[in-house]
Design an enzyme around this catalytic site. Structure first.
Site, PDB file in Angstrom:
ATOM      1  N   GLU A 160      47.632  11.521  35.036  1.00  0.00           N
ATOM      2  CA  GLU A 160      48.726  10.716  34.483  1.00  0.00           C
ATOM      3  C   GLU A 160      50.019  11.494  34.631  1.00  0.00           C
ATOM      4  OE1 GLU A 160      48.203   9.027  30.544  1.00  0.00           O
ATOM      5  OE2 GLU A 160      50.337   9.312  30.080  1.00  0.00           O
ATOM      6  N   GLU A 165      59.447   9.430  28.408  1.00  0.00           N
ATOM      7  CA  GLU A 165      59.012   8.871  27.140  1.00  0.00           C
ATOM      8  C   GLU A 165      60.040   9.245  26.082  1.00  0.00           C
ATOM      9  OE1 GLU A 165      54.338   8.934  26.730  1.00  0.00           O
ATOM     10  OE2 GLU A 165      55.029  10.888  27.428  1.00  0.00           O
TER      11      GLU A 165
END
Length: 566
Positions: A160, A165
């Site tokens: 990932e 974020e």
């Protein structure tokens, strides 16, 4: 008003020329996939897939509280922008009622290696978790676009890559954005992460970028690098990034993002464009003008200098030597690359093999080049190190050699915390192994008798403990050297370290262009190991008040300096 694509493409090329070669290892130039969000209404179903299926158990991961939907109220294109909208509203789907809705889009395009640029505004309110990220195409996540045909691998073995974020970093201020890597070696609250403070991300557009090569993954904010992931060992545990990945865009609610305020109604992530670049032209041209030579050689390191030219713009240099790891580094074409091989034994000949290729694997005709270097003789009385001849050390060890008459007292302290620890002194020639006496804690000593003054001895220590062992490197010492000031060849040193005591920046003026510095505290914990130039500034603003010891190693020898942090 959205900028024209032509202008954006020209701007991207300009940024690549200004920043790319200096900040990333491979520059990708060819646009292979994009969405400019030019057509108002529903999201382009040829490019995007709405992932709405709940995971087993009826709740999204990380204690999130939203339903992802394919409703146009949660994702739509308007005025040249994609809008992903999280809304407070009761919604029942798959037999489960939740109080928030949002959207989670999967790109229907997967790729290996390249650059992603996403220009976006992202929500920064409490309880919201906007994310721009990638997953391996092979992830077996039920309901994902690629799952039915390619889902063979569980998370995090699929890999990932989190480009951006926000809202999940306790202790960080609003508008702190993070990038992260999740692999089997570190997942969940991963240690492989970086972040940067941005200007108001909800009101201002920023370009969030990820540059992914076979060597490393770099993250940039508005064209400025802020984190690079490049594990020294690349295997299935640390580097599942040799297969296709795809982009996801979403806003999660609650969970790691914290409590959602009672007065929350809705928020949006507004995305101007998503672009993926690769190098698509078939390259059959080999690099040229490959040269390699030796730079600075010290008692514990060798500098290798390499250069070559190639039409691709990037050269890969692969370096190997007997007993050492094989390392590949990347550098712009026509620019000299310096690589320092550290932790070598003193007074030892090493043979380095250096191969040069371009990014398509084309090899230069005179590759490889073989270089021989002999490290200088560097007898040592005391110091700290992390190098192991067997096993591995994390914090490392301290050591001292002291001549008393014709005896030599040898003391080693293990800095790694271990249970059931015992130590054995190893002589290199002839090989012997003798158990050492424990002084206190994890410090052990042994005195060898009847030595000849001026002779050179070489010893290592095997630390054995519950569950394993680790052996230090062999350290050479000249019997009779006292090193009372921690200095070898003291007259050769004209080095300044100031101000001392220090508040923030410690200025170093050192004797060599290449210097190894080690900073440790009074209990022997190593805080820093680095290779620096003759003029260097050491930022100690984050260090606690106290006494530290700075060890400087270069071709003149070793100097240990006491530094006081105010």
């Amino acid at each position: 008003m959205k900028k024209s694509f032509l202008f954006q493409a020209l701007l991207t090329l300009l940024l690549a020329s200004q920043y790319g070669y200096s900040q990333v290892d491979v520059v990708y130039n060819n646009l292979v996939w994009s969405d400019e969000f030019d057509n108002n209404g529903a999201v382009d179903s040829n490019k995007w897939y709405h992932q709405t299926q709940l995971p087993a158990g009826g709740s999204w991961f990380n204690n999130e509280v939203q339903h992802y939907t394919n409703l146009i109220s949660n994702s739509f294109v308007d005025n040249g922008n994609l809008n992903i909208v999280a809304i407070k509203e009761p919604f029942t789907d798959q037999g489960v009622t939740k109080q928030y809705t949002s959207a989670r889009l999967n790109a229907k395009f997967a790729f290996k290696y390249g650059r992603v640029d996403i220009r976006a505004k992202a929500p920064n309110g409490q309880g919201t978790w906007p994310a721009l990220w990638l997953l391996g195409k092979n992830v077996n996540e039920d309901g994902g676009f690629f799952d039915s045909n390619f889902g063979t691998t569980s998370w995090p073995a699929c890999g990932e890559i989190d480009i951006m974020e926000h809202g999940i970093f306790p202790g960080q201020p609003v508008n702190y954005i993070g990038a992260a890597i999740h692999t089997p070696s570190s997942s969940g609250n991963t240690v492989n992460k970086g972040g940067i403070q941005a200007s108001d991300i909800a009101q201002n557009y920023h370009v969030y970028s990820m540059n992914w090569s076979p060597n490393q993954i770099s993250f940039l904010l508005d064209g400025v690098l802020f984190y690079t992931y490049n594990p020294s060992v690349k295997n299935a545990s640390t580097w599942p990034f040799d297969a296709d990945q795809y982009i996801l865009l979403n806003i999660a609610m609650g969970g790691f993002a914290g409590t959602i305020p009672a007065n929350f109604t809705q928020t949006s992530m507004i995305i101007d464009y998503v672009r993926i670049y690769q190098n698509t032209a078939v390259d059959t041209e080999s690099p040229t003008n490959f040269v390699a030579s030796l730079g600075a050689v010290t008692g514990s390191s060798v500098e290798l200098l390499m250069n070559a030219n190639d039409n691709s713009g990037t050269i890969a240099y692969t370096i190997s030597y007997p007993g050492g790891p094989t390392t590949t580094v990347y550098n712009p074409s026509g620019v000299q690359k310096s690589v320092i091989i550290p932790n070598l034994a003193s007074n030892t000949n090493y043979t380095f093999t250096i191969a040069a290729t371009d990014m398509s694997g084309n090899t230069v005709t005179n590759s490889p080049i073989v270089l021989n270097a002999t490290t200088s003789f560097n007898p040592q009385c005391s110091g700290s190190d992390t190098q192991a001849s067997e096993g591995a050390f994390t914090l490392g060890y301290n050591y001292t050699f002291q001549t008393i008459g014709t005896d030599v007292k040898i003391t080693f302290e293990l800095l790694d915390s271990k249970v059931g620890l015992v130590a054995f002194l190893r002589s290199q020639s002839p090989f012997t192994e003798t158990q050492m006496s424990n002084v206190s804690g994890q410090t052990f000593t042994q005195t060898i008798t009847g030595q000849t003054l001026g002779s050179t001895i070489s010893y290592a220590v095997k630390f054995a403990y519950a569950g394993g062992l680790a052996v230090t490197r062999y350290i050479s010492y000249v019997v009779g050297s006292n090193c009372s000031l921690g200095i070898q060849n003291e007259t050769a040193f004209k080095q300044l370290v100031y101000p001392n005591p220090v508040d923030d920046n410690l200025h170093l003026q050192l004797s060599d262009n290449q210097n190894k510095i080690t900073l440790s505290d009074v209990v022997g914990k190593i805080h820093l190991v680095d290779l620096v130039n003759s003029d260097h500034i050491l930022d100690m603003s984050s260090f606690k008040t106290g006494i530290y010891f700075l060890r400087v190693e270069n071709s003149h020898g070793i100097q240990n300096l006491k530094v006081i942090k105010k």
